[in-house]
Write an enzyme that holds these catalytic residues in place. Structure first.
Site, PDB file in Angstrom:
ATOM      1  N   CYS A 334      42.718  51.506  49.422  1.00 41.78           N
ATOM      2  CA  CYS A 334      42.230  52.065  48.169  1.00 41.78           C
ATOM      3  C   CYS A 334      41.712  53.499  48.274  1.00 41.78           C
ATOM      4  CB  CYS A 334      41.184  51.156  47.542  1.00 41.78           C
ATOM      5  SG  CYS A 334      39.968  50.538  48.686  1.00 41.78           S
ATOM      6  N   ARG A 363      42.764  45.258  60.757  1.00 42.95           N
ATOM      7  CA  ARG A 363      41.426  44.668  60.689  1.00 42.95           C
ATOM      8  C   ARG A 363      41.195  43.902  61.970  1.00 42.95           C
ATOM      9  NH1 ARG A 363      41.367  42.386  54.404  1.00 42.95           N
ATOM     10  NH2 ARG A 363      41.841  44.401  53.464  1.00 42.95           N
ATOM     11  N   GLN A 381      49.971  45.049  53.231  1.00 45.08           N
ATOM     12  CA  GLN A 381      49.654  44.473  51.926  1.00 45.08           C
ATOM     13  C   GLN A 381      50.581  45.060  50.864  1.00 45.08           C
ATOM     14  OE1 GLN A 381      45.508  45.902  51.883  1.00 45.08           O
ATOM     15  NE2 GLN A 381      44.904  43.763  51.723  1.00 45.08           N
ATOM     16  N   ASP A 383      49.876  46.252  48.028  1.00 41.24           N
ATOM     17  CA  ASP A 383      48.580  46.591  47.456  1.00 41.24           C
ATOM     18  C   ASP A 383      48.732  47.543  46.275  1.00 41.24           C
ATOM     19  OD1 ASP A 383      45.873  46.613  47.285  1.00 41.24           O
ATOM     20  OD2 ASP A 383      45.523  47.828  49.078  1.00 41.24           O
ATOM     21  N   HIS A 385      46.310  49.582  43.058  1.00 43.18           N
ATOM     22  CA  HIS A 385      45.024  49.863  42.427  1.00 43.18           C
ATOM     23  C   HIS A 385      45.289  50.345  41.025  1.00 43.18           C
ATOM     24  CE1 HIS A 385      44.108  49.793  46.701  1.00 43.18           C
ATOM     25  NE2 HIS A 385      43.024  49.184  46.274  1.00 43.18           N
ATOM     26  N   LYS A 464      36.452  38.219  41.402  1.00 37.95           N
ATOM     27  CA  LYS A 464      37.878  38.238  41.732  1.00 37.95           C
ATOM     28  C   LYS A 464      38.562  36.930  41.383  1.00 37.95           C
ATOM     29  CE  LYS A 464      37.191  36.730  46.506  1.00 37.95           C
ATOM     30  NZ  LYS A 464      37.663  36.809  47.884  1.00 37.95           N
ATOM     31  N   HIS A 510      41.627  46.130  42.245  1.00 34.06           N
ATOM     32  CA  HIS A 510      42.455  46.004  43.453  1.00 34.06           C
ATOM     33  C   HIS A 510      43.274  44.737  43.252  1.00 34.06           C
ATOM     34  CE1 HIS A 510      39.341  48.217  45.993  1.00 34.06           C
ATOM     35  NE2 HIS A 510      38.572  47.724  45.042  1.00 34.06           N
TER      36      HIS A 510
END
Length: 646
Positions: A334, A363, A381, A383, A385, A464, A510
């Site tokens: 992000c 991670r 990911q 991913d 935003h 979430k 996200h």
RNA sequence: GCCGGCGUAGCUCAGUUGGUAGAGCAGCUGAUUCGUAAUCAGCAGGUCGUCCGUUCAAGUCGGAUCGCCGGCUCCA
């Protein structure tokens, strides 16, 4: 006079009558044997319980029913605890509930239980079951219970008692064993016909890693030995579908000690499957109004401090010092997206902005949690935003849920949806939390999406929605996630110019659809037991010749199929046909195209599916059309407009 | 990270109470030219995860370490 309805019969209850007596009246003898408890106006009770005065309806609970099995398993846990106390008197009992497909009991004991211990425990349990001892319920005041458990020196039970709010508690006894328990239980131990202790494990008291580690014994119990056997056979079958077994078998991916834990390596087949997934995702995002962006792997530490990730998750990040500057390997994508947003002045007309990135993140997950492709240290990911005006939030979330639904339908996944609310450790105003939590609720409700609520399990920056998929052994894994965030726009001072000419703060979401490519591939492999649908199969067709005399035609066919965009291989080896067919089928190649004398003569191929089904001879043009239709089919079924192209 | 179990050939595994490593499949070579889930023969392949220690002698016993598996905890 009390009247109860039982299985369509109206029965008069005289004072002091038990549920058992009512049910035996209503049930024929045979069915009655299978009755282990009862439901009084929806409340589970022991058979020996007195009919409650307010009760007007009693239903039997049969051993084979879901509730019956739960009672069976909970009772088996008690019998196990009894056996453990007999064999190891110094063990302290804690809790032992029924769980899906079984039960466990946690003990505080000076050492771990061994497989041999389990055998002894099973034997003592069998003796108790053989003796068919009745389960007796007794109601005590909390004080009496405290005295009792203090006398038998069960400190954990005392702790549980202290947390209870009721003045009265129930205890259950059979033989010499007594446990604090809400019940209900089987009438007697003899009803446990089929059980097995499956494994030992460590588990923290009250699930808290700062408290003592207890010794947990897992077991399972079923209504009869046939059901138990079939469950154990099912487990064995599931293990064959394990992606960690299938992955190397199908030459998709591997792990190497030399490389390091949690770092998957994708072989040609696996890298191809991955690319197909990523390509699908990219197209699908573009179609839904997302823009492709890409951030760097390493970003200055200061940026992570600004985002708050350094403070909250710094211990899980990888850092590197370059030219006396500390850089962090990105654990999420992000931050760069924020920078892109800020690279120019934004108007309310520009929103929503949807940035999508197949972002590879690192991670440092604890070593004990790594699990094949499902939990790794480096992953990509899908991913995105979304930065939007507050009033656009709900529509955006609805769009994401629809996206998730479309993709899950495409793959034929059943999924569970969870909405997680504000945790204790969190930041942001009540107003922000309320507004975004409401938006999530309303989006789910507007789509009639069933979901459960996970209170207090949200991210520290916002509520979430998580979508969970199951692996071969029914363990759930979070894939799609939709997370509201109102703190990052603040930390990065994001703004847009509203119609009033003033600066306003946008909100941010996200979200992922697959979650991580690695995890999704792992779940996919197990879902399809390795037989990926044709559009994803790394090799879609293999040409198999009967003898070397047919090789020229096979090569010619391969060229034509390849020209048509089909991923094809040839097997020209000097081996028997049966051998080559077997190998192709074990490789889960969807189309096995056999070529012998007939086929060369007629300029056709003989089609066989990986299921073993034989289709017959077809021309190359017909074969191409067949495979292409097969590739398109899931998209038609899923109602997606995306079309399969190579 | 915590508790427990397991690490023997590319893969699946055997290896008795410590006495110096074995099978099947895969691989290679040769023969076989074959019609829908395994053709035959020969050859080659291992510092027994790694490092310490005990012992005349360790795949086997002890310790440490790395990795994997089952749980627990965690998952921005």
């Amino acid at each position: 006079m009390q009247q109860v309805d039982c299985l369509g019969q109206s029965i008069q209850v005289t004072e002091g009558q038990t549920c058992l007596q009512i049910l035996s009246q209503a049930l024929s003898g045979k069915k009655f044997k299978q009755t282990v408890a009862c439901l009084c106006n929806g409340r589970l009770l022991d058979l020996k319980a007195m009919v409650p005065p307010e009760c007007d309806q009693i239903e039997p609970v049969f051993l084979h029913s879901e509730q019956g099995l739960e009672i069976l398993r909970h009772s088996a846990a008690h019998v196990m605890a009894e056996a453990v106390k007999k064999l190891f008197p110094t063990a302290k009992v804690t809790i032992g509930p029924a769980i899906e497909n079984g039960f466990y009991y946690d003990f505080d004991f000076e050492r771990s239980f061994t497989p041999e211990d389990l055998e002894h425990i099973e034997r003592v349990m069998s003796e108790s079951i053989e003796a068919d001892l009745p389960f007796e319920r007794q109601v005590l005041s909390r004080d009496q219970a405290r005295k009792f458990f203090s006398r038998i020196n069960e400190a954990y039970k005392l702790e549980l008692l202290d947390e209870m709010e009721d003045d009265q508690v129930s205890i259950y006894s059979h033989d010499e064993f007594t446990d604090l328990c809400r019940g209900p239980h089987l009438p007697s131990t003899g009803h446990i016909q089929a059980f097995k202790l499956t494994s030992v494990a460590g588990a923290y008291w009250r699930g808290d890693e700062n408290r003592p580690m207890l010794q947990r014994i897992y077991g399972t119990a079923f209504a009869d030995s046939k059901a138990l056997k079939s469950y154990l056979a099912h487990l064995e079958e599931a293990r064959k579908r394990d992606h960690r077994r299938l992955g190397p078998q199908l030459d998709l991916f591997s792990f190497s000690d030399e490389v390091g834990p949690g770092m998957p390596i994708f072989h040609p087949n696996g890298a191809l499957v991955r690319t197909i997934l990523e390509d699908f995702e990219t197209k699908e995002h573009l179609r839904r109004g997302y823009q492709l962006v890409r951030g760097p792997q390493l970003l200055r530490r200061e940026l992570w401090q600004k985002s708050g990730h350094y403070q909250n998750y710094g211990h899980n990040m990888y850092f590197s010092e370059i030219d006396e500057q500390v850089y962090g390997l990105k654990p999420m994508n992000c931050v760069a997206h924020m920078i892109i947003y800020k690279s120019s002045l934004r108007s309310y007309r520009d929103l929503p902005i949807r940035y999508f990135e197949l972002g590879t993140v690192h991670r440092h997950e604890k070593s004990g949690v790594l699990h094949g492709l499902l939990r790794v240290r480096q992953f990509t990911q899908d991913d995105a935003h979304i930065i939007c005006r507050p009033e656009q939030l709900q529509d955006e979330i609805t769009g994401i849920i629809r996206f998730v639904q479309d993709v899950m339908n495409l793959f034929g996944f059943e999924f569970e949806v969870e909405l997680s609310t504000r945790p204790e450790k969190s930041i942001g105003s009540d107003q922000d939390w309320d507004r975004s939590t409401t938006a999530l609720h309303q989006a789910l409700d507007s789509m009639d999406m069933p979901y459960s609520i996970n209170a207090g399990d949200g991210a520290f920056y916002g509520p979430k929605i998580d979508v969970k998929l199951k692996d071969a052994l029914d363990r759930t894994w979070q894939c799609a996630t939709i997370q509201c965030d109102f703190t990052l726009p603040q930390h990065f001072d994001l703004s847009y110019i509203g119609s009033d000419g003033e600066k306003h703060r946008p909100v941010m979401v996200h979200r992922t659809i697959l979650g991580a490519i690695e995890r999704f591939m792992g779940v996919l492999i197990e879902h399809y037991a390795g037989a990926l649908p044709t559009w994803m199969a790394p090799v879609q067709a293999v040409l198999v010749t009967v003898t070397e005399a047919h090789n020229d035609f096979a090569v010619q066919c391969a060229q034509e199929l390849q020209q048509a965009g089909i991923r094809v291989q040839t097997d020209l080896r000097n081996e028997k046909l049966g051998f080559k067919v077997r190998e192709a089928q074990l490789s889960k190649i969807p189309y096995i195209l056999v070529i012998g004398d007939h086929e060369v003569q007629e300029q056709r191929v003989n089609i066989r599916f990986r299921s073993g089904k034989q289709v017959g001879a077809k021309s190359i043009a017909e074969t191409v059309a067949m495979i292409q239709t097969d590739c398109q089919e899931p998209f038609n079924r899923g109602g997606m407009r995306y079309s399969f192209t190579n």
